[in-house]
Write an enzyme that holds these catalytic residues in place. Structure first.
Site, PDB file in Angstrom:
ATOM      1  N   LEU A  45     -36.549  73.387  46.816  1.00 32.18           N
ATOM      2  CA  LEU A  45     -37.542  73.543  47.888  1.00 32.18           C
ATOM      3  C   LEU A  45     -37.142  74.820  48.604  1.00 32.18           C
ATOM      4  O   LEU A  45     -35.984  74.954  49.004  1.00 32.18           O
ATOM      5  CB  LEU A  45     -37.493  72.346  48.831  1.00 32.18           C
ATOM      6  CG  LEU A  45     -38.264  72.414  50.170  1.00 32.18           C
ATOM      7  CD1 LEU A  45     -38.591  71.008  50.660  1.00 32.18           C
ATOM      8  CD2 LEU A  45     -37.538  73.191  51.250  1.00 32.18           C
ATOM      9  N   ASP A  47     -39.530  78.115  50.769  1.00 30.49           N
ATOM     10  CA  ASP A  47     -40.315  78.409  51.979  1.00 30.49           C
ATOM     11  C   ASP A  47     -41.363  77.345  52.346  1.00 30.49           C
ATOM     12  O   ASP A  47     -42.062  76.835  51.472  1.00 30.49           O
ATOM     13  CB  ASP A  47     -41.103  79.707  51.789  1.00 30.49           C
ATOM     14  CG  ASP A  47     -40.269  80.844  51.285  1.00 30.49           C
ATOM     15  OD1 ASP A  47     -39.054  80.703  51.188  1.00 30.49           O
ATOM     16  OD2 ASP A  47     -40.862  81.892  50.967  1.00 30.49           O
ATOM     17  N   TYR A 106     -46.406  82.112  44.658  1.00 28.13           N
ATOM     18  CA  TYR A 106     -45.439  82.428  45.709  1.00 28.13           C
ATOM     19  C   TYR A 106     -46.016  82.123  47.094  1.00 28.13           C
ATOM     20  O   TYR A 106     -47.153  81.684  47.237  1.00 28.13           O
ATOM     21  CB  TYR A 106     -45.018  83.904  45.584  1.00 28.13           C
ATOM     22  CG  TYR A 106     -43.881  84.129  44.589  1.00 28.13           C
ATOM     23  CD1 TYR A 106     -43.471  83.128  43.708  1.00 28.13           C
ATOM     24  CD2 TYR A 106     -43.222  85.351  44.529  1.00 28.13           C
ATOM     25  CE1 TYR A 106     -42.428  83.340  42.809  1.00 28.13           C
ATOM     26  CE2 TYR A 106     -42.179  85.569  43.628  1.00 28.13           C
ATOM     27  CZ  TYR A 106     -41.789  84.564  42.771  1.00 28.13           C
ATOM     28  OH  TYR A 106     -40.761  84.782  41.890  1.00 28.13           O
ATOM     29  N   ASP A 167     -46.432  87.304  50.363  1.00 28.68           N
ATOM     30  CA  ASP A 167     -46.426  86.332  51.467  1.00 28.68           C
ATOM     31  C   ASP A 167     -47.503  86.606  52.521  1.00 28.68           C
ATOM     32  O   ASP A 167     -47.204  86.760  53.719  1.00 28.68           O
ATOM     33  CB  ASP A 167     -45.031  86.263  52.141  1.00 28.68           C
ATOM     34  CG  ASP A 167     -43.893  86.141  51.134  1.00 28.68           C
ATOM     35  OD1 ASP A 167     -44.139  85.634  50.025  1.00 28.68           O
ATOM     36  OD2 ASP A 167     -42.750  86.552  51.454  1.00 28.68           O
TER      37      ASP A 167
HETATM   38  C1  FRU Z   1     -38.712  83.923  50.449  1.00 29.51           C
HETATM   39  C2  FRU Z   1     -39.400  84.224  49.119  1.00 29.51           C
HETATM   40  C3  FRU Z   1     -40.785  84.791  49.349  1.00 29.51           C
HETATM   41  C4  FRU Z   1     -41.468  84.470  48.058  1.00 29.51           C
HETATM   42  C5  FRU Z   1     -40.925  83.108  47.756  1.00 29.51           C
HETATM   43  C6  FRU Z   1     -40.798  82.781  46.295  1.00 29.51           C
HETATM   44  O1  FRU Z   1     -37.736  82.953  50.332  1.00 29.51           O
HETATM   45  O2  FRU Z   1     -38.614  85.100  48.352  1.00 29.51           O
HETATM   46  O3  FRU Z   1     -40.787  86.157  49.679  1.00 29.51           O
HETATM   47  O4  FRU Z   1     -42.859  84.465  48.174  1.00 29.51           O
HETATM   48  O5  FRU Z   1     -39.658  83.052  48.366  1.00 29.51           O
HETATM   49  O6  FRU Z   1     -40.418  81.445  46.130  1.00 29.51           O
END
Ligand code: FRU
Length: 479
Positions: A45, A47, A106, A167
């Protein structure tokens, strides 16, 4: 945990049901499973994603790779909550299953629009030479939880960004929709790009510019930027990887930070009068914090209790990571406060006056006041020898320190075993939430926060007070 790329990127349909249930069983056998925090049923787990209010409930997704404690082919798992304290998981809803998100769904955000939840995320796409193209893509979730992915790319890779461009956070400001995206430029500096939806159509975005928030660009990448408004004041939360310690002192492998602006000038893509960059959390793990403004105007945040590139003792049980409690933001005397939502007290099942306790279930809240002009040493997860997680509150000098060197299984020791922060001298209020292997400590009702993991032995169940004048309550907390 390091796992070979072929395993991490094996398609979901190529894993058998049994392979998944085996790892879920292993995870369920962990001695460190939390009671009232969100954890994965197996695997990684990371973000928080898509934190929003939809169809009369709070929605929170998280980044997941269910096949092991590593960063593999990411999907989104959906949870929902009425009270922001008890979350129900409904399962994986966004799979990396189209050409626009083939190597991972992501991180991203969500916002209710015309009765549907608009989900804005990064499609991580790699070609046969493993060259990455980050696409900002979207999906609609209806009230029955059905997902319909949008077939077109919503934001193409920016020409001034490298492959690190991801993101997207959508937010509404003065009746328009905006989005910010975390990025790295060709000089390997982090930045944030601001977009605006044309005529509030969230499938059509145009660039406004690179957000000026006062950062010097000493980081090499900005992950997970979020702009929320606290009583109208913009607060930018973000995770600047590799930030120069001359710009901000921090001890974790990667920092999670914020800046408070005076106003948000959308047209000029800037926060006016930005504060210095400040650590959001003083603990050992807090990253990729995501926030949103509720329809009634509150600013809520939730953090990943974990960090990229760190191995955890739970890896042995096939999982890693947890979500923090939901915290509400406020600004008092120009300072940002973070404190769990009021419904958190509904977890309390019994109350007694605070005293040393040899045997607890490691599932409790302490609400304590430390007298001025003294040093209190509190041991959580204490064993009979008095070893455990040491919290020292020096009210004479205004120093608070957390030391995890004497508790359970050591990990991430390369980044030190103590964390500390400064507060004003005088009495200190503590609210300490303990949940098996998670600790969230709120100083003075959220002026400072320490979020951390510890992995105690079976004997480490006590609370001891080695010194100091400390009074207050002990509450057992329900699952
Ligand atoms: C941050 C990150 C984000 C990315 C995601 C991938 O922890 O690296 O930038 O979208 O995790 O799981």
């Amino acid at each position: 945990m390091n796992l070979p790329t072929e395993i991490r990127y094996k398609r979901y349909e190529d894993w058998t049901e049994k392979e998944l249930t085996d790892i879920q069983d292993k995870t369920a056998s962990s001695p460190w499973r939390a009671g009232y925090h969100i954890e994965p049923t197996s695997g990684m787990l990371n973000d928080p994603n898509g934190f929003s209010y939809f169809n009369g409930k709070f929605t929170l997704f998280y980044q997941s790779w269910p096949y092991g404690p590593a960063h593999g082919l990411k999907s989104w798992v959906h949870t929902e909550s009425e009270d922001l304290v008890r979350f129900t998981e409904t399962g994986t809803v966004i799979y990396p299953d189209t050409p626009l998100d083939s190597h991972g769904a992501y991180s991203g955000s969500a916002y209710e629009i015309d009765g549907k939840l608009f989900i804005f995320y990064t499609g991580n796409v790699r070609d046969e030479n493993w060259v990455r193209t980050p696409l900002q893509v979207g999906a609609w979730m209806d009230k029955t939880g059905q997902i319909e992915k949008i077939a077109e790319v919503l934001i193409a890779p920016a020409s001034d960004a490298t492959e690190h461009f991801r993101d997207p956070q959508i937010f509404e400001y003065e009746n328009e929709f905006y989005a910010i995206v975390g990025a790295q430029n060709h000089d390997k500096q982090g930045f944030i790009k601001l977009y605006k939806a044309e005529d509030r159509d969230v499938t059509k975005w145009s660039e406004v510019g690179n957000l000026d928030f006062g950062g010097r660009g000493s980081e090499y990448m900005i992950e997970c930027p979020n702009l929320v408004f606290v009583d109208g004041q913009p607060v930018l939360l973000y995770s600047p990887q590799g930030l120069d310690k001359a710009e901000l002192d921090y001890q974790n492998i990667y920092p999670n930070t914020y800046v408070i602006g005076q106003t948000f000038d959308a047209e000029a893509a800037r926060l006016t009068n930005p504060s210095a960059i400040i650590n959001l959390d003083e603990g050992f793990e807090c990253y990729a914090t995501q926030g949103f403004n509720t329809p009634d105007g509150r600013a809520l945040i939730v953090s990943w209790i974990g960090l990229p590139d760190v191995d955890y003792p739970t890896d042995e049980y096939g999982y890693q990571g947890a979500m923090s409690l939901v915290k509400e933001l406020s600004i008092k005397d120009g300072k940002l406060y973070q404190y769990p939502v009021p419904a958190i007290t509904s977890l309390r099942t019994s109350e007694q006056a605070f005293t040393a306790l040899p045997l607890t279930k490691n599932s409790y809240e302490l609400e304590l006041s430390c007298a001025p002009g003294q040093v209190s040493e509190l041991i959580l997860f204490a064993d009979r020898e008095g070893n455990g997680l040491r919290l020292t509150v020096d009210t004479e000098n205004g120093i608070i320190e957390l030391d995890r060197s004497q508790v359970g299984v050591p990990f991430a020791t390369d980044f030190g075993t103590t964390r500390s922060c400064q507060v004003a001298t005088g009495a200190v209020m503590l609210n300490v939430f303990v949940d098996k292997s998670i600790v969230e400590i709120f100083i003075n009702k959220g002026e400072k926060v320490f979020t951390s993991r510890v992995f105690p032995t079976a004997e480490q169940t006590g609370i001891a007070l080695l010194s100091g004048q400390v009074t207050g309550s002990y509450f057992e907390l329900a699952k």
